[in-house]
Write a protein that holds these residues in place. Structure first.
Motif, PDB file in Angstrom:
ATOM      1  N   ASP A  32      39.732  45.357  46.007  1.00 19.58           N
ATOM      2  CA  ASP A  32      40.943  44.643  46.409  1.00 19.58           C
ATOM      3  C   ASP A  32      41.564  44.025  45.160  1.00 19.58           C
ATOM      4  OD1 ASP A  32      42.909  43.134  47.593  1.00 19.58           O
ATOM      5  OD2 ASP A  32      41.603  42.158  49.067  1.00 19.58           O
ATOM      6  N   TYR A  33      42.761  44.481  44.791  1.00 16.29           N
ATOM      7  CA  TYR A  33      43.412  44.049  43.551  1.00 16.29           C
ATOM      8  C   TYR A  33      44.591  43.119  43.798  1.00 16.29           C
ATOM      9  CZ  TYR A  33      40.909  47.194  40.364  1.00 16.29           C
ATOM     10  OH  TYR A  33      39.952  47.813  39.602  1.00 16.29           O
ATOM     11  N   ARG A  34      44.677  42.502  44.966  1.00 12.87           N
ATOM     12  CA  ARG A  34      45.854  41.690  45.313  1.00 12.87           C
ATOM     13  C   ARG A  34      45.717  40.238  44.841  1.00 12.87           C
ATOM     14  NH1 ARG A  34      45.934  42.217  51.500  1.00 12.87           N
ATOM     15  NH2 ARG A  34      43.691  41.998  51.100  1.00 12.87           N
ATOM     16  N   TYR A  35      45.074  40.054  43.695  1.00  8.61           N
ATOM     17  CA  TYR A  35      44.815  38.726  43.150  1.00  8.61           C
ATOM     18  C   TYR A  35      45.220  38.692  41.685  1.00  8.61           C
ATOM     19  CZ  TYR A  35      42.060  39.035  47.386  1.00  8.61           C
ATOM     20  OH  TYR A  35      41.677  39.242  48.696  1.00  8.61           O
ATOM     21  N   CYS A  36      45.092  37.532  41.092  1.00 11.83           N
ATOM     22  CA  CYS A  36      45.538  37.364  39.708  1.00 11.83           C
ATOM     23  C   CYS A  36      44.335  37.373  38.771  1.00 11.83           C
ATOM     24  CB  CYS A  36      46.316  36.050  39.551  1.00 11.83           C
ATOM     25  SG  CYS A  36      47.004  35.834  37.880  1.00 11.83           S
ATOM     26  N   TRP A  37      44.127  38.493  38.094  1.00 13.58           N
ATOM     27  CA  TRP A  37      43.168  38.573  36.997  1.00 13.58           C
ATOM     28  C   TRP A  37      43.846  38.013  35.750  1.00 13.58           C
ATOM     29  CZ3 TRP A  37      42.125  41.482  41.128  1.00 13.58           C
ATOM     30  CH2 TRP A  37      40.807  41.840  41.396  1.00 13.58           C
ATOM     31  N   LEU A  38      43.225  37.040  35.119  1.00 17.39           N
ATOM     32  CA  LEU A  38      43.845  36.428  33.952  1.00 17.39           C
ATOM     33  C   LEU A  38      43.971  37.426  32.808  1.00 17.39           C
ATOM     34  CD1 LEU A  38      42.110  32.930  34.055  1.00 17.39           C
ATOM     35  CD2 LEU A  38      44.155  33.738  35.243  1.00 17.39           C
ATOM     36  N   ARG A  39      43.073  38.386  32.751  1.00 11.07           N
ATOM     37  CA  ARG A  39      43.138  39.442  31.734  1.00 11.07           C
ATOM     38  C   ARG A  39      44.372  40.321  31.944  1.00 11.07           C
ATOM     39  NH1 ARG A  39      39.175  42.108  33.629  1.00 11.07           N
ATOM     40  NH2 ARG A  39      37.619  40.820  32.564  1.00 11.07           N
ATOM     41  N   ASP A  40      44.522  40.845  33.144  1.00  9.75           N
ATOM     42  CA  ASP A  40      45.651  41.723  33.444  1.00  9.75           C
ATOM     43  C   ASP A  40      46.978  40.990  33.281  1.00  9.75           C
ATOM     44  OD1 ASP A  40      43.178  42.514  34.763  1.00  9.75           O
ATOM     45  OD2 ASP A  40      44.324  44.103  35.722  1.00  9.75           O
ATOM     46  N   ALA A  41      46.991  39.723  33.715  1.00  2.70           N
ATOM     47  CA  ALA A  41      48.226  38.943  33.634  1.00  2.70           C
ATOM     48  C   ALA A  41      48.660  38.744  32.189  1.00  2.70           C
ATOM     49  CB  ALA A  41      48.044  37.601  34.329  1.00  2.70           C
ATOM     50  N   GLY A  66      40.831  58.625  54.463  1.00  2.00           N
ATOM     51  CA  GLY A  66      39.547  58.561  55.133  1.00  2.00           C
ATOM     52  C   GLY A  66      38.397  58.130  54.260  1.00  2.00           C
ATOM     53  N   MET A  67      38.690  57.618  53.071  1.00  2.00           N
ATOM     54  CA  MET A  67      37.658  57.260  52.109  1.00  2.00           C
ATOM     55  C   MET A  67      37.479  55.741  52.085  1.00  2.00           C
ATOM     56  SD  MET A  67      38.845  59.749  48.994  1.00  2.00           S
ATOM     57  CE  MET A  67      39.357  61.453  49.335  1.00  2.00           C
ATOM     58  N   GLY A  68      36.568  55.238  52.889  1.00  2.00           N
ATOM     59  CA  GLY A  68      36.278  53.819  52.887  1.00  2.00           C
ATOM     60  C   GLY A  68      35.270  53.483  51.809  1.00  2.00           C
ATOM     61  N   PRO A  69      34.811  52.244  51.773  1.00  4.10           N
ATOM     62  CA  PRO A  69      35.182  51.153  52.677  1.00  4.10           C
ATOM     63  C   PRO A  69      36.516  50.526  52.294  1.00  4.10           C
ATOM     64  CG  PRO A  69      33.634  50.352  51.041  1.00  4.10           C
ATOM     65  CD  PRO A  69      33.784  51.827  50.797  1.00  4.10           C
ATOM     66  N   VAL A  70      37.083  49.780  53.229  1.00  5.75           N
ATOM     67  CA  VAL A  70      38.276  48.979  52.948  1.00  5.75           C
ATOM     68  C   VAL A  70      37.825  47.535  52.755  1.00  5.75           C
ATOM     69  CG1 VAL A  70      40.449  48.115  53.869  1.00  5.75           C
ATOM     70  CG2 VAL A  70      39.821  50.515  54.187  1.00  5.75           C
ATOM     71  N   ARG A  71      38.085  47.013  51.569  1.00  9.86           N
ATOM     72  CA  ARG A  71      37.583  45.689  51.201  1.00  9.86           C
ATOM     73  C   ARG A  71      38.708  44.649  51.214  1.00  9.86           C
ATOM     74  NH1 ARG A  71      32.444  46.922  48.637  1.00  9.86           N
ATOM     75  NH2 ARG A  71      32.465  49.040  47.782  1.00  9.86           N
ATOM     76  N   VAL A  72      38.315  43.449  51.569  1.00  4.30           N
ATOM     77  CA  VAL A  72      39.202  42.288  51.483  1.00  4.30           C
ATOM     78  C   VAL A  72      38.460  41.236  50.663  1.00  4.30           C
ATOM     79  CG1 VAL A  72      40.428  40.494  52.749  1.00  4.30           C
ATOM     80  CG2 VAL A  72      40.233  42.804  53.722  1.00  4.30           C
ATOM     81  N   GLY A  73      39.111  40.713  49.627  1.00  6.80           N
ATOM     82  CA  GLY A  73      38.430  39.814  48.693  1.00  6.80           C
ATOM     83  C   GLY A  73      37.788  40.617  47.573  1.00  6.80           C
ATOM     84  N   ASN A  74      37.316  39.894  46.569  1.00  5.49           N
ATOM     85  CA  ASN A  74      36.727  40.597  45.423  1.00  5.49           C
ATOM     86  C   ASN A  74      35.595  39.759  44.832  1.00  5.49           C
ATOM     87  OD1 ASN A  74      36.317  41.849  42.747  1.00  5.49           O
ATOM     88  ND2 ASN A  74      38.119  43.040  43.325  1.00  5.49           N
TER      89      ASN A  74
END
Length: 598
Positions: free
Chosen positions: A264-273, A332-340
């Motif tokens: 799940d990449y819907r967060y703020c990584w300080l490195r990427d930012a 069809g390729m899980g898993p689907v994750r929420v959080g990291n």
């Protein structure tokens, strides 16, 4: 001739710096989280559905459709899809999220606008708006009025306001379209004007906003189309309210087919930012840095000199517990994750990324809000932590979950934190603090040169006293640790190319990790390699690889995280800010200067 790769992530992004949606080539909204990037994906069919086909999507279907065309309106975040049927009928669908200045502030509602017009014949359409809630587990209660349909569930109500026949929309009845139609999907609020008039006005103002924003960019001479699209995409991945920058707008697009590498990449990584801020700064887009500094200052004030997480939620959330939800997954390729789970990691490069992300602000006189000595002192606390951690084991930049080492790239970024603090201290005339940070930087430098260099391998290596190569070491020259022509850096670039390059693509590393050996190349590593090649004088080779990477973009100019070298197929979360950063950096490094026209 570079072949056009097959694509499954044939998606366009729309958004307004508060939320984003992804639209496929048939004009279906297949991903959209509300009320913000990390919210409930009310449209989630990109990751499959628990119900029947069409659930979790917003489709405007042309009966008998046989082909489509899709492109952005030039220099905007407005996307246009044209659908054609077998009888010569055709429609045009324009999608965007409103964003423009109004009443002295930025207007960016949680609303998606869809406008439909006839471009040929007498087309017949069907509207299927099927939001689902709680990650697809709940169907909404549907109510309606004279010009709207409401979807109510899970504490969120969406209202679809339209000038189309509401009964046809509610019942998904096919009907002939005989004039312009508009659909405004947003909060449960009445519109202040006729839907078509209001949506047309919003389209005009949003188009004007993006064209004005683009006009202010300091572009290179070459590759302008690619750079503009990358810059707009990076801007769309910013959460303006707090200044956070998400790594991507999706979760659980796997890094390779049929693997467990789903995150799940819907967060703020300080490195990427940091890399996003640096890329936009290179185009003279300073607003993102100013907003991000607000976010960084809040992070620094929360830590009190202790451990800093590598990522946080977009509203400074510290706990991002990783769970899975019952969706089939991408293809069809899980898993689907929420959080990291990476929020629990120790990744010591984060301290350098914080200081590097803020450092330009202390020297750039264009900023409306100049950082002061208190901001510097707040960063000094981060610097002390960097010095303390520079030779301690961590999970590393690649977030290894079951193995800790003293990673050379982490130590490199700790050096960068101390080096930049010395420069900032000098800017404030604090000679004693400048000496302090310079001495700390030199201590870290000596450690890296002694323990990160492997004479037998003939290169800097992934971890102290290690033997493996790692693409992150290509950053040695970019952050200024060594000059690009230093024989040790040149040798490292050569060894990395020999070991990690497959065709035109570069892998992160070759050693097996928690999930086995990597199967696909990591796009940002390829762009780092391009930059390093150009720095050491192999510019034509760098240009060839760069143009091969541009050919891997999808039909609207976007990249995901990973690429299959043999086919050019995209994998990983989308659109990946790291990858879009690489497009900008490569163009700025390789383009001829404007003075070449004189």
């Amino acid at each position: 001739m570079i072949p056009t790769p097959p694509q499954s992530l044939d998606l366009a992004i729309v958004g307004n710096c508060s939320f984003a949606g992804l639209i496929d080539r048939m004009a279906r909204v297949v991903w959209c989280c509300l009320p913000r990037f990390d919210g409930d994906p009310v449209f989630h069919s990109l990751l499959g559905t628990r119900g029947e086909e069409g659930d979790g999507a917003f489709a405007i279907e042309l009966e008998g459709v046989v082909r489509s065309e899709q492109a952005y309106v030039e220099n905007t975040a407005v996307v246009v899809t044209r659908l054609f049927d077998s009888s010569g009928n055709a429609i045009e669908i324009t999608d965007f999220a409103p964003r423009f200045h109004a009443k002295g502030r930025m207007f960016r509602p949680n609303a998606l606008v869809r406008r439909v017009r006839v471009i040929a014949g007498h087309p017949r359409i069907r509207v299927r708006c099927r939001p689902r809630f709680a990650y697809g587990s709940r169907e909404p209660e549907v109510t309606f009025g004279s010009n709207h349909v409401r979807f109510v569930a899970n504490g969120l109500t969406l209202r679809l306001t339209t000038n189309a026949p509401v009964t046809y929309v509610r019942d998904e009845t096919p009907f002939l379209i005989d004039g312009p139609l508009s659909f405004y999907l947003g909060p449960d609020e009445s519109l202040t004007n006729h839907p078509d008039l209001l949506c047309r006005e919003f389209e005009e103002q949003t188009t004007h906003y993006w064209r004005t924003w683009t006009r202010r960019l300091g572009l290179p001479l070459e590759y302008q189309e690619a750079v503009i699209r990358a810059a707009i995409t990076l801007k769309l991945c910013t959460y303006e309210e707090t200044g956070a920058i998400v790594a991507a707008v999706t979760t659980s697009i796997p890094e390779a087919a049929n693997t467990e590498r789903n995150w799940d990449y819907r967060y703020c990584w300080l490195r990427d930012a940091f890399f996003v801020v640096r890329a936009l700064n290179s185009l003279s887009e300073m607003e993102t840095m100013e907003n991000y500094l607000r976010y960084i200052n809040n992070i620094a004030s929360m830590t009190n000199g202790d451990h800093v997480q590598p990522l946080y939620g977009i509203a400074l959330e510290k706990t991002l517990t990783e769970t899975t939800v019952d969706l089939p997954g991408y293809r069809g390729m899980g898993p689907v994750r929420v959080g990291n789970q990476a929020y629990e990691h120790f990744q010591h490069d984060v301290y350098g990324n914080i200081v590097l992300g803020a450092s330009q602000a202390f020297f750039d006189k264009r900023l409306l809000h100049q950082p002061g000595i208190d901001d510097f002192e707040r960063l000094e606390v981060i610097g002390e932590r960097a010095f303390a951690m520079h030779d301690q084991p961590d999970a590393g930049l690649w977030e290894l979950r079951t193995r800790a080492r003293v990673h050379t790239s982490s130590s490199l970024m700790c050096w960068a934190a101390c080096d930049r603090l010395a420069k900032i201290a000098g800017q404030f005339g604090r000679a004693e603090r400048a000496r302090h940070w310079h001495e700390r930087a030199e201590q870290i430098r000596a450690t890296i040169l002694k323990r990160g260099w492997n004479e037998k391998v003939g290169a800097f290596v992934e971890s102290f006293e290690g033997n493996d190569l790692d693409a992150s070491l290509l950053l040695i020259a970019e952050v200024g640790f060594l000059p690009a022509k230093d024989p040790r850096f040149v040798a490292t670039v050569e060894r990395i190319g020999d070991s990690l390059k497959r065709g035109h693509h570069l892998f992160r590393y070759h050693a097996a990790d928690d999930f086995g050996a990597p199967e696909n190349a990591f796009n940002i590593c390829t762009f780092w390699y391009i930059d390093a090649l150009a720095r050491i004088g192999r510019k034509e080779e760098a240009r060839e690889i760069y143009e091969a990477m541009l050919a891997c973009r999808n039909h609207v100019g976007l990249l995901s995280e990973d690429t299959t070298p043999q086919t050019g197929e995209m994998w990983g979360n989308f659109p990946q800010t790291y990858s879009m950063v690489g497009i900008i950096n490569g163009a700025m490094r390789l383009s001829d200067g404007w003075d070449s026209l004189v």
